[in-house]
Design an enzyme around this catalytic site. Structure first.
Site, PDB file in Angstrom:
ATOM      1  N   GLY A   1       0.826  -1.222   0.000  1.00 49.61           N
ATOM      2  CA  GLY A   1       0.000   0.000   0.000  1.00 49.61           C
ATOM      3  C   GLY A   1       0.848   1.255   0.000  1.00 49.61           C
ATOM      4  O   GLY A   1       0.955   1.936   1.025  1.00 49.61           O
TER       5      GLY A   1
ATOM      6  N   SER B   1       1.273   3.528  -3.344  1.00 48.36           N
ATOM      7  CA  SER B   1       0.785   4.561  -4.278  1.00 48.36           C
ATOM      8  C   SER B   1      -0.593   5.083  -3.889  1.00 48.36           C
ATOM      9  O   SER B   1      -1.448   4.340  -3.396  1.00 48.36           O
ATOM     10  CB  SER B   1       0.697   3.985  -5.691  1.00 48.36           C
ATOM     11  OG  SER B   1       1.918   3.427  -6.064  1.00 48.36           O
TER      12      SER B   1
ATOM     13  N   GLU C   1      12.809  -5.349  -3.991  1.00 48.80           N
ATOM     14  CA  GLU C   1      12.021  -5.501  -5.218  1.00 48.80           C
ATOM     15  C   GLU C   1      12.935  -5.389  -6.440  1.00 48.80           C
ATOM     16  O   GLU C   1      12.841  -6.156  -7.388  1.00 48.80           O
ATOM     17  CB  GLU C   1      10.937  -4.413  -5.252  1.00 48.80           C
ATOM     18  CG  GLU C   1       9.890  -4.658  -6.312  1.00 48.80           C
ATOM     19  CD  GLU C   1       8.796  -3.581  -6.306  1.00 48.80           C
ATOM     20  OE1 GLU C   1       8.982  -2.509  -5.716  1.00 48.80           O
ATOM     21  OE2 GLU C   1       7.756  -3.842  -6.922  1.00 48.80           O
TER      22      GLU C   1
ATOM     23  N   GLU D   1      11.456   7.713 -16.093  1.00 50.12           N
ATOM     24  CA  GLU D   1      11.830   9.128 -16.011  1.00 50.12           C
ATOM     25  C   GLU D   1      12.453   9.411 -14.635  1.00 50.12           C
ATOM     26  O   GLU D   1      13.458  10.108 -14.529  1.00 50.12           O
ATOM     27  CB  GLU D   1      10.593  10.029 -16.212  1.00 50.12           C
ATOM     28  CG  GLU D   1      10.019  10.019 -17.624  1.00 50.12           C
ATOM     29  CD  GLU D   1       9.201   8.767 -17.920  1.00 50.12           C
ATOM     30  OE1 GLU D   1       8.882   8.007 -16.985  1.00 50.12           O
ATOM     31  OE2 GLU D   1       8.884   8.545 -19.109  1.00 50.12           O
TER      32      GLU D   1
END
Ligand SMILES: Cc1cc2nc3c(=O)[nH]c(=O)nc-3n(C[C@H](O)[C@H](O)[C@H](O)COP(=O)(O)OP(=O)(O)OC[C@H]3O[C@@H](n4cnc5c(N)ncnc54)[C@H](O)[C@@H]3O)c2cc1C
Length: 367
Positions: free
Chosen positions: A119, A121, A240, A351
């Site tokens: 949890g 974003s 990750e 980006e």
């Protein structure tokens, strides 16, 4: 191949059904097989090979663990049904959890009995994670619970998960990244509403929105220190990323193998460039590993994420170009292209990775 890697291969061959490779297209999505695989891999110590036996491992070296991960992917081993659990939440629980949290949560997670969601974003805070607005407040400083209000989005598999590592603002007056905590949220708590988001692709890793309306979370469910969530998040992202580049590299190899039989000279230049980038990715991954083994900080992590995800997209785009108009009717190719599109977004967009590489690695001035 080192002894543990050979042993893993033998174990995997024995585990897989005899017709696994012949019928891979069906088995790839077979949730029962994938669940059985996770349970069996936990029992055999292959889930987190560097960890001790009771935590799903064999106390192997980082190097062996990475080779096993690569080997599993090269042999198309069944995909874990809830990747975020063993590969992102579990290392965080082991690193930051209290003994009680580790005792209660780790084994069911590693066996795949309880799924986990991440949890992080929010609708207004994706790349700008420090700007998250979900609040976790205590009615008074002695209160034993946080009262959580807010919303999360893109929470993969939340609708099938029992737990969520929920990042929330616990000190609204502190600088943005210093006022965040990580809470272990029981997704079955009153006040939690989970809405799956309809997906364009065939992936079974469904996105969800998670709405939090006065949800009570015990203070004992803090993962790491209060207001120390930033470091928990950084550690989770590190774990990750260690997984993502290997996954990307193996997918790149698979895509390139399919392309090498093509006799279309128009694709040779791009194919050559992709073969070189795949090798650069592997070499950079090994350099990151050797830094880690030597206890040095590894500046390669952001490069690996960027190079792996961009190269993966280029591979499947070239696959489509080589297939020509027939690519539109090829469901497998369509899936691979859609799946690869996500790679430059999850775990940090390209980006943002470029900004980090420019500013922190190359020392360029902020734009
Ligand atoms: C497959 C997949 C699974 C996911 N699973 C989860 C999950 O389980 N849990 C979870 O919490 N999240 C998850 N996410 C969400 C993911 O972490 C976010 O999508 C990601 O952080 C980007 O945030 P955003 O979508 O809000 O885009 P934004 O941050 O709004 O970005 C929009 C665009 O602006 C660009 N941009 C933003 N900031 C800058 C900047 N400073 N400089 C230059 N460009 C910039 C971005 O690169 C992007 O192109 C998942 C995403 C995907 C694709």
């Amino acid at each position: 191949m080192t002894a543990p890697v050979s042993e893993f291969r033998e174990w995997l061959t024995t585990f897989l059904p005899g017709d696994y490779y012949e019928r891979y297209r069906q088995y790839r999505w077979d949730i029962r097989l994938r669940r059985e695989y996770q349970r069996a891999a936990f029992e055999a110590g292959w889930i987190q090979p560097t960890w001790p036996r009771e935590h799903g491992g064999r106390s192997l070296s980082l190097r062996d663990a990475m080779e096993i991960r690569i080997q599993a992917a090269l042999c198309s081993a069944p995909k874990l049904p809830n990747i975020a659990g063993p590969n992102v939440a579990a290392p965080g629980i082991r690193q930051f959890g209290t003994p009680e949290q580790i005792d209660r949560l780790l084994v069911p997670l590693l066996r795949g009995d309880e799924w986990w969601a991440l949890g992080m974003s929010e609708p207004e805070a994706g790349s700008d994670f420090a700007g998250l607005r979900t609040r976790a407040d205590r009615d008074d400083p002695n209160s034993k619970v946080f009262r959580v209000n807010g919303q999360k989005i893109w929470t993969t598999q939340a609708h099938e998960s029992r737990w969520c590592t929920l990042y929330a603002r616990t000190d609204p007056d502190a600088p943005k990244h210093r006022g965040i905590s990580c809470l272990i949220l029981d997704l079955h708590s009153p006040g939690v509403r989970i809405e799956p988001i309809r997906m364009a692709s065939a992936s079974d890793e469904t996105f969800c929105e998670v709405f939090l309306d006065d949800v009570e979370v015990p203070v004992d469910n803090l993962l790491g220190p209060c207001n120390g969530g930033w470091n928990v998040a950084l550690a989770s992202l590190h774990h990750e990323r260690q997984m993502i580049w290997v996954m990307n590299w193996v997918e790149i190899k698979r895509g390139l193998a399919a392309l090498q039989s093509t006799r279309d000279p128009d694709i040779y230049a791009e194919l050559g460039s992709l073969l070189a980038d795949a090798e650069a990715l592997r070499a950079t991954g090994y350099r990151a590993l050797s830094n880690e083994l030597a206890g040095r900080t590894s500046p390669e992590a952001d490069i690996l994420k960027l190079l792996g995800s961009v190269t993966l997209q280029r591979v499947w785009e070239l696959g489509a170009a080589a297939a020509g108009p027939a690519s539109a009717g090829d469901a497998d190719l369509l899936f691979e292209r859609q799946d690869a599109l996500a790679a430059t977004i999850y775990g940090g967009t390209s980006e943002v990775q470029r900004n980090i590489i420019a500013e922190r690695l190359l020392g360029l001035p902020k734009g």
